[in-house]
Design an enzyme around this catalytic site. Structure first.
Site: not given
Ligand code: PLP
Length: 377
Positions: A69-70, A149, A179, A199, A201, A238, A323
């Protein structure tokens, strides 16, 4: 162990792990290879893409896989600013975005951009009007998350998209839906955003894979990674085939259990709110509409101590975003709460398998913490 931190990450169900294992052990081809093994993998990649795209309500062609997601957030901000570089150098976002958006915006500031960081009210709410009012003729990008989040608030992306069409039709709209995906009902079409970050996970998929939706207004987007031309030439490298298989399988499982799982989580959240409200002093911070996230505070009892105490009892909850461990959460800070309240904010988040008994154990542990520990502030 009682795991009540599904907004941080989610356990991977067995069928997801199995799907990944099959790819790792039996499908080792490179999707770019010209022989049958490679062609088969390419076909699979497109099937996995189609599965995620269908859940998002977009064309497979509009979805690029990313490493997380980042990455999607970084790419979205950069791509929108690049496309609109002649329109202007102003960005509108919120002070409660994930760091992946905020830090990219800060980087853009260092490149000469001006960024407006909107603050929600003390309950974490933000209105479309507030966002639209901040939009100017030189606003290249509006980036507002779908579900916060740490608070669980749902932001009015569809209203913002509609309003933008009148306010500044050239401004591009990004939403971080990490989220929100498969937690609140939406599709790429109903949302109307130009860029949507996902994302895996957070929905039972593996860590290290995500996707970015690039809508029809993203004309000739700037590639994130140049190289062999994978992902429609926009993100070379890849393909992480096992991760993609896991992402698609997780989507399939969550969709199969869809409505039922969401109602179970929403009912559990309501139950948790009711039980928590009976703890003296406990304050509800945001009763946000997302079914899986709840933020509360025990004013005077620092959140990190609560998290550590519950951890010692095998209960996983979080003090704000995972985070930001160890540092005060920028989301809580942005709410402008009194210091004692802000310092005691914890996040409890649920998954489809969470049970009322697990909620009971958490509530009891919080009650005991309050009764046996001296308030520190
Ligand atoms: N954006 C939100 C709202 C999130 O909650 C998170 C993860 O905590 C991310 C982005 C980042 O996703 P990733 O952990 O896959 O980099």
């Amino acid at each position: 162990m009682i795991y009540l931190d599904h907004a941080a990450t989610t356990p991977v169900p067995r069928p997801v792990a199995d799907a990944m294992y099959t790819v790792l052990t039996e499908q080792s081809g490179n999707p770019s290879s010209q022989y049958a093994l490679g062609r088969e993998m390419k076909k699979q990649v497109e099937q996995w893409r189609a599965a995620v795209a269908e859940a998002l309500g977009c064309e497979a062609r509009q979805l690029c896989f990313t490493s997380c997601g980042t990455e999607g957030d970084n790419w979205a901000v950069a791509a929108a600013c690049w496309q609109n570089r002649r329109l202007g150098t102003h960005i509108v976002t919120t002070a409660v975005e994930h760091s992946a958006v905020l830090e990219t915006c800060r980087w853009m500031e260092r490149q000469g951009y001006e960024v407006t960081y909107l603050r929600p009210d003390q309950g974490g709410n933000l209105t479309a009007g507030q966002v639209l009012e901040a939009v100017r003729p030189d606003t290249a990008l509006v980036s507002v998350m779908l579900v916060n989040n740490e608070l669980g608030n749902v932001y009015p992306i569809a209203d913002i998209a509609r309003g933008l069409a009148a306010r500044n039709p050239q401004t591009l709209l990004h939403t971080d839906a990490v989220q929100g995906f498969l937690k609140v009902p939406f599709s790429a079409k109903t949302l109307g955003a130009d860029l949507i970050t996902l994302s895996a996970h957070k929905i039972g998929g593996p860590k290290g894979v995500g996707a970015l939706y690039l809508g029809p207004r993203m004309r000739n987007p700037r590639p994130l990674l140049a190289g062999g031309g994978q992902e429609f030439g926009l993100r070379s490298g890849t393909e992480a085939t096992a991760q993609l298989a896991g992402f698609a399988k997780a989507v399939e499982l969550r969709r199969a259990d869809g409505e039922a799982a969401l109602s179970r989580m929403a009912a559990l959240k309501a139950y948790a709110m009711e039980r928590l409200a009976a703890i003296p002093d406990l304050q509800l911070i945001a009763g946000g509409q997302a079914p899986h996230i709840l933020a509360v505070s025990l004013p005077g009892w620092p959140s990190q101590n609560i998290v550590n105490d519950l951890d010692a009892q095998g209960i996983c909850i979080s003090a704000g975003s995972a985070c930001h461990q160890g540092k005060p959460s920028h989301v809580v800070a942005a709410l402008g709460l009194p210091k004692r309240v802000a310092a005691g904010v914890i996040r409890i988040s649920f998954g489809p398998e969470t049970t009322p008994a697990e909620v009971d154990a958490c509530v009891q542990a919080l009650r005991t913490h309050r009764e046996t520990r001296m308030p520190m502030l």
